[in-house]
Design a protein around this motif. Structure first.
Motif, PDB file in Angstrom:
ATOM      1  N   ALA A   1      40.454  79.993   6.148  1.00 34.73           N
ATOM      2  CA  ALA A   1      39.634  78.920   6.711  1.00 34.73           C
ATOM      3  C   ALA A   1      38.207  79.043   6.194  1.00 34.73           C
ATOM      4  O   ALA A   1      37.703  80.153   5.967  1.00 34.73           O
ATOM      5  N   ALA A   2      37.548  77.919   6.057  1.00 33.57           N
ATOM      6  CA  ALA A   2      36.179  77.905   5.544  1.00 33.57           C
ATOM      7  C   ALA A   2      35.242  78.708   6.439  1.00 33.57           C
ATOM      8  O   ALA A   2      34.352  79.407   5.942  1.00 33.57           O
ATOM      9  N   PHE A   3      35.430  78.621   7.749  1.00 35.32           N
ATOM     10  CA  PHE A   3      34.534  79.328   8.670  1.00 35.32           C
ATOM     11  C   PHE A   3      34.508  80.823   8.372  1.00 35.32           C
ATOM     12  O   PHE A   3      33.452  81.449   8.358  1.00 35.32           O
ATOM     13  N   PHE A   4      35.669  81.402   8.121  1.00 32.07           N
ATOM     14  CA  PHE A   4      35.808  82.832   7.894  1.00 32.07           C
ATOM     15  C   PHE A   4      35.314  83.239   6.503  1.00 32.07           C
ATOM     16  O   PHE A   4      34.421  84.078   6.362  1.00 32.07           O
TER      17      PHE A   4
ATOM     18  N   GLU B   1      38.782  73.477   5.578  1.00 32.06           N
ATOM     19  CA  GLU B   1      38.294  73.053   6.890  1.00 32.06           C
ATOM     20  C   GLU B   1      39.449  73.124   7.890  1.00 32.06           C
ATOM     21  O   GLU B   1      40.497  72.511   7.694  1.00 32.06           O
ATOM     22  N   SER B   2      39.257  73.870   8.969  1.00 33.54           N
ATOM     23  CA  SER B   2      40.288  73.961   9.993  1.00 33.54           C
ATOM     24  C   SER B   2      40.272  72.700  10.857  1.00 33.54           C
ATOM     25  O   SER B   2      39.215  72.124  11.116  1.00 33.54           O
ATOM     26  N   GLY B   3      41.442  72.268  11.275  1.00 32.41           N
ATOM     27  CA  GLY B   3      41.520  71.108  12.149  1.00 32.41           C
ATOM     28  C   GLY B   3      41.395  69.784  11.436  1.00 32.41           C
ATOM     29  O   GLY B   3      41.102  68.761  12.070  1.00 32.41           O
TER      30      GLY B   3
ATOM     31  N   PRO C   1      33.406  75.283  14.255  1.00 24.87           N
ATOM     32  CA  PRO C   1      33.354  73.844  13.963  1.00 24.87           C
ATOM     33  C   PRO C   1      34.657  73.186  14.386  1.00 24.87           C
ATOM     34  O   PRO C   1      35.714  73.816  14.378  1.00 24.87           O
ATOM     35  N   LYS C   2      34.573  71.929  14.779  1.00 28.86           N
ATOM     36  CA  LYS C   2      35.762  71.213  15.254  1.00 28.86           C
ATOM     37  C   LYS C   2      36.133  70.120  14.267  1.00 28.86           C
ATOM     38  O   LYS C   2      35.369  69.172  14.053  1.00 28.86           O
ATOM     39  N   GLY C   3      37.302  70.281  13.662  1.00 26.95           N
ATOM     40  CA  GLY C   3      37.788  69.272  12.736  1.00 26.95           C
ATOM     41  C   GLY C   3      38.179  67.998  13.459  1.00 26.95           C
ATOM     42  O   GLY C   3      38.520  68.021  14.653  1.00 26.95           O
TER      43      GLY C   3
END
Length: 512
Positions: free
Chosen positions: A281-284, A328-330, A462-464
């Motif tokens: 995931a991009a966040f990680f 991007e998750s979600g 972040p919320k997809g």
């Protein structure tokens, strides 16, 4: 002469008795014992517990907490909060079944010929560890009557309230601490059976008390647990000598997979193509890349094309087109499947680097988590000292657990990417800093990232725009469907007390 008439039934019985004479002795292997010893339960129980946690970490925690994205436009994607009820069975069935091993180990260690306080203590620690994961995943669960079907014929155990479970877990861990303190040198643990600490009782004692700190922090905000807040503070101050905790990475609780005989990581049993199919995931990955984290090969940072080096790629993360990038998750289903990005398998070296064969994936609890617990307590005024000291200690030991040779100054390292401690930040800003680093430290630790997010709301994910469940992070896992029919009375009582058997029903420690 009188005839003596012997009934046929009696003759048959005598004949059978004659045939059976000596049968048991003849069919008993004199080199084996029919009695079990405490140590015979330990190795298998530990492996089973860690395996269930690793699989759930991979396909539940990591997807929810934006470590990975199982890309695809189909239904039933965890990263979109699209849960299926049948997912509930795996961890529930596995941990409750395996719990009998820990309880049998405890019972055997009570027998006069086997009496051993060390095995009693290890059993209590392991029971507490596994029960805490179960209750934090599902909420109210069978506890006081769990696994009693074999000996007490309790086939429909009641569900205990989570608060009561926590209180009893603290009693178990206190007892374990006392048992290990009183255990003489003659009461040893088998080094070969103890896959975590190789028979080191002092380290088991530190783990048990460190686990208690984790769980005390989880419920410290509840008004009815005020006495346990005092216990938490005392464990770290006035009672510290009586409650030794982890003080270095050498104390970390890790089942290190050797790859020899039965000691194979469950990840190694996955097909390579399946293991590589899940992207990061991009966040990680973006945070690791942008903070120049040494656990990935950062030499490729800002290089469009390059060659990976195995020297700084402990997590086996593969770059794509020479760069580290995530998905991007979600993301919404209607946008079509994403192109796979970086993943946990790097074949750019002469020898592939992958978490499939990494010995330390059997992570149970590590020292960095303790430092982040102290940082949060200090920030809240519940522990003396400057929270940034514990923050930096946690961040450094999170890295050096995986990269023992890394010697760079941690303050300099984080300041180079503007990730250093912000003395002028708000309380929430500092909580975010602590929990972003704690999130990295909890990598591979069962469902702990998810539990901590539910407790604190940090780190901010972040919320997809494709999230299901109204974009709300699930608060628990469903109960297994079969429990509704196999234990209907107690299932209904649990639902009436806790709330609907849905993923948004908060467990006790999440409620105001």
């Amino acid at each position: 002469m009188k005839k003596i008439i012997i009934p046929v039934a009696l003759l048959s019985a005598l004949a059978l008795q004659s045939c059976d004479k000596g049968f048991e002795e003849l069919n008993t292997d004199p080199t084996k014992t029919t009695k079990a010893f405490p140590e015979q339960f330990l190795a298998n129980a530990l492996m089973e517990s860690v395996e269930y946690n690793m699989i759930r970490n991979r396909n539940l925690n990591n997807e929810l907490m934006q470590v990975t994205v199982d890309i695809g436009d189909g239904d039933g994607k965890v990263f979109r909060y699209d849960f299926r009820r049948n997912w509930a069975d795996y961890q529930w069935n596995g941990h409750f079944t395996n719990m009998s091993n820990y309880k049998d180990m405890y019972d055997k260690a009570l027998e006069p010929l086997n009496y051993n306080r060390a095995y009693q203590a290890v059993s209590l620690i392991c029971q507490s560890w596994v029960y805490s994961i179960l209750t934090d995943t599902y909420g109210d669960i069978p506890y006081s009557q769990a696994t009693l079907g074999r000996d007490s014929l309790i086939l429909e155990p009641k569900f205990d309230a989570q608060k009561d479970i926590y209180v009893d877990i603290f009693k178990k861990l206190d007892s374990a601490n006392t048992l290990l303190r009183l255990s003489p040198s003659t009461e040893t643990l088998s080094a070969s059976a103890d896959l975590v600490y190789a028979g080191d009782k002092a380290k088991w004692r530190k783990f048990g008390n460190s686990l208690m700190l984790r769980l005390l922090l989880r419920v410290a905000h509840k008004p009815e647990m005020a006495e346990y807040v005092e216990k938490l503070k005392n464990m770290l101050t006035t009672e510290a000598a009586n409650y030794p905790i982890m003080t270095s990475n050498a104390d970390a609780a890790i089942l290190r997979w050797t790859g020899i005989d039965a000691y194979l990581s469950p990840y190694s049993r996955l097909r390579v193509q399946d293991f590589r199919a899940i992207s990061l995931a991009a966040f990680f990955i973006d945070y690791l890349r942008d903070s120049q984290d040494p656990r990935i090969d950062i030499s490729l940072y800002n290089s469009l094309y390059g060659t990976s080096s195995s020297s700084n790629n402990r997590w086996g993360i593969s770059p794509v087109s020479g760069n580290y990038a995530g998905i991007e998750s979600g993301y919404a289903q209607s946008t079509g499947e994403r192109t796979r990005q970086s993943y946990f398998y790097s074949s750019d070296q002469a020898v592939a680097v992958s978490l499939q064969t990494e010995p330390m994936t059997g992570m149970i609890m590590n020292y960095a988590e303790i430092e982040f617990i102290k940082a949060e307590l200090a920030l809240k005024g519940l522990f003396p000292g400057d929270p940034k000291t514990y923050f930096y200690n946690g961040a450094k030991n999170s890295i050096t657990l995986w990269m023992p040779g890394w010697t760079k100054d941690i303050v300099q390292h984080l300041s180079e990417s503007d990730k250093e401690w912000n003395d002028l930040g708000s309380f929430e800003d500092k909580m975010e800093q602590i929990h972003m680093q704690k999130y990295l430290a909890l990598f591979l630790v069962d469902n702990q990232q998810w539990f901590e997010y539910r407790r604190t709301g940090h780190p901010k994910l972040p919320k997809g725009n494709g999230l299901k469940n109204n974009g709300e992070m699930p608060a628990r896992m469903y109960y297994p469907v079969y429990v509704q029919s196999s234990n209907p009375k107690n299932y209904r009582a649990a639902v009436e007390r806790q709330g609907a058997d849905e993923i948004n029903t908060k467990v006790w420690w999440q409620k105001p």
